[in-house]
Scaffold this motif. Structure first.
Motif, PDB file in Angstrom:
ATOM      1  N   VAL A   1      18.647   9.083  54.548  1.00 42.71           N
ATOM      2  CA  VAL A   1      18.041   9.045  53.219  1.00 42.71           C
ATOM      3  C   VAL A   1      18.158   7.633  52.661  1.00 42.71           C
ATOM      4  O   VAL A   1      18.974   6.825  53.119  1.00 42.71           O
ATOM      5  N   THR A   2      17.372   7.335  51.672  1.00 44.49           N
ATOM      6  CA  THR A   2      17.537   6.057  50.994  1.00 44.49           C
ATOM      7  C   THR A   2      18.743   6.156  50.070  1.00 44.49           C
ATOM      8  O   THR A   2      19.018   7.207  49.476  1.00 44.49           O
ATOM      9  N   ARG A   3      19.472   5.065  49.964  1.00 46.57           N
ATOM     10  CA  ARG A   3      20.639   5.050  49.081  1.00 46.57           C
ATOM     11  C   ARG A   3      20.219   5.316  47.627  1.00 46.57           C
ATOM     12  O   ARG A   3      20.953   5.939  46.865  1.00 46.57           O
ATOM     13  N   HIS A   4      19.045   4.843  47.282  1.00 52.02           N
ATOM     14  CA  HIS A   4      18.556   5.070  45.923  1.00 52.02           C
ATOM     15  C   HIS A   4      18.434   6.561  45.635  1.00 52.02           C
ATOM     16  O   HIS A   4      18.812   7.032  44.541  1.00 52.02           O
ATOM     17  N   ARG A   5      17.924   7.338  46.591  1.00 50.45           N
ATOM     18  CA  ARG A   5      17.763   8.773  46.374  1.00 50.45           C
ATOM     19  C   ARG A   5      19.117   9.461  46.230  1.00 50.45           C
ATOM     20  O   ARG A   5      19.295  10.335  45.372  1.00 50.45           O
ATOM     21  N   LEU A   6      20.081   9.097  47.069  1.00 52.60           N
ATOM     22  CA  LEU A   6      21.413   9.702  46.964  1.00 52.60           C
ATOM     23  C   LEU A   6      22.048   9.392  45.617  1.00 52.60           C
ATOM     24  O   LEU A   6      22.589  10.285  44.946  1.00 52.60           O
TER      25      LEU A   6
END
Length: 383
Positions: free
Chosen positions: A97-102
């Motif tokens: 996943v993208t770190r932004h989404r997490l």
């Protein structure tokens, strides 16, 4: 009289927000201090294995984290020409996943749980007595203080706990690029690929139907290899089998040298160190963030009914730390492969892929059932 217990958390990263959710869910009043004017997001892609997925489910952040993400079903190592040197089917679910989404998912869940997120709030000091002092000299007292301000923690030294911060010999340039139609529908559509060429390697992992996460790893002494902007000709020549991916790496990128932190103890009195501030590790196994989340949830779980918080912190560390230490060790050994000859390294990967015991040692952390998630169904196998 209000008998509700209170925790002050320094740092709104993965560890801090995970702890904020877990403690708020258990009835604590929670305040998170983030020195930046917004929650910071550093990095590109992040591997989320079954252990972390279980924690995220308990923290009410799983669905938001993996929405639109691509599930990785296989993992392959390849030589510079793209020839497969080892292959295995993943033992359980894994999403990149993208770190932004997490981070967005954790922040949203923390706010739903009732945690107070204070932005632009810089903490000057922390004490074992459960006190923090803000830069404006205001002193705040709590039943528990959690220091989760990252690998460069400014508060760690003030607790007089011996520790060692060590720069490793390797690091990575991490970036994102778009996926082609062939990559989303071809034979490697759900496969994580790791190419090796001498001391350089390229990790290519699907993040979604449209995005690829790419990490280019080399020695810190490899000035040409670690330079940003990327030297596309250099990497393309080193990896003809991955040239079609390398040629597309024209977006934002950054070089980060790998580091690790080892502390004699994770706590002092009523103050505990969490996440990278306590146990930073090389990202080779994709378990640094998972360890931070697991330790945050287990901390809240074990302190839920504790009357003596300092003693409970000691017991929590005794029970949870061995897995983190093991994961940090194996991740460091993986970095050592950078120095191995190509044929010997390929033989090592093949052996691990065929040995159940070696695979269990390597992936012990991702196969672990985290404290606080025992009530969930057993690990979901991909096999």
């Amino acid at each position: 009289m209000n008998n509700r217990r209170h925790v002050e958390i320094v740092g709104a990263g993965i560890a801090g927000l995970s702890a904020a959710i877990a403690f708020a869910q258990r009835g604590w009043s929670v305040r998170v201090h983030e020195r930046m004017p917004e929650v910071r997001i550093v990095g590109s892609g992040l591997s989320i294995f079954e252990n972390a997925l279980r924690v995220l489910r308990v923290l009410d952040a799983e669905a938001d984290t993996i929405r639109g993400a691509w599930m990785g079903e296989n993992f392959q190592t390849r030589d510079r020409f793209g020839r497969v040197t080892s292959s295995r089917v993943r033992m359980q679910r894994m999403y990149e996943v993208t770190r932004h989404r997490l981070m967005a998912a954790l922040l949203s869940s923390a706010q739903r749980a009732g945690a107070e997120i204070t932005l632009g709030s810089a903490v000057a000091s922390a004490t074992p007595a459960g006190e923090i002092r803000l830069m404006n000299s205001r002193v705040l007292r709590a039943d528990l203080v959690i220091v989760a301000d990252g690998i460069s923690s400014r508060l760690r030294d003030q607790l007089s706990i011996p520790y060692r911060r060590q720069s490793m010999q390797d690091g990575a340039i991490r970036t994102m690029t778009s996926r082609t139609a062939e990559e989303t529908s071809g034979p490697d559509a759900s496969t994580s690929l790791e190419y090796w060429s001498g001391h350089r390697r390229i990790l290519v992992v699907p993040c979604s139907n449209t995005d690829l996460y790419v990490a280019l790893t080399t020695l810190d002494s490899d000035e040409a290899g670690r330079s940003v902007p990327l030297k596309l000709d250099l990497w393309g020549e080193a990896f003809p089998g991955a040239r079609s991916v390398v040629e597309r790496l024209t977006g934002e990128a950054r070089w980060d040298q790998f580091e690790k932190v080892k502390m004699r103890s994770w706590s002092a009195g009523r103050t505990v160190i969490l996440g990278d501030a306590a146990h930073a590790m090389a990202p080779n196994l994709g378990q640094g963030g998972a360890c931070a989340m697991m330790n945050a949830l287990s901390l809240a779980t074990r302190l839920e009914a504790a009357q003596d918080i300092p003693s409970a912190l000691t017991e929590w560390e005794r029970l949870e730390r061995p897995l983190t230490d093991h994961t940090q060790l194996i991740s460091g050994l993986y970095s050592d492969l950078t120095y191995w000859p190509n044929r010997l390294r390929a033989a090592a990967f093949w052996t691990v892929s065929k040995s159940k015991w070696l695979a269990e040692q390597t992936y012990r952390c991702s196969l672990h059932i985290p404290t606080g998630t025992e009530h969930l169904p057993e690990l979901q196998s991909q096999a």
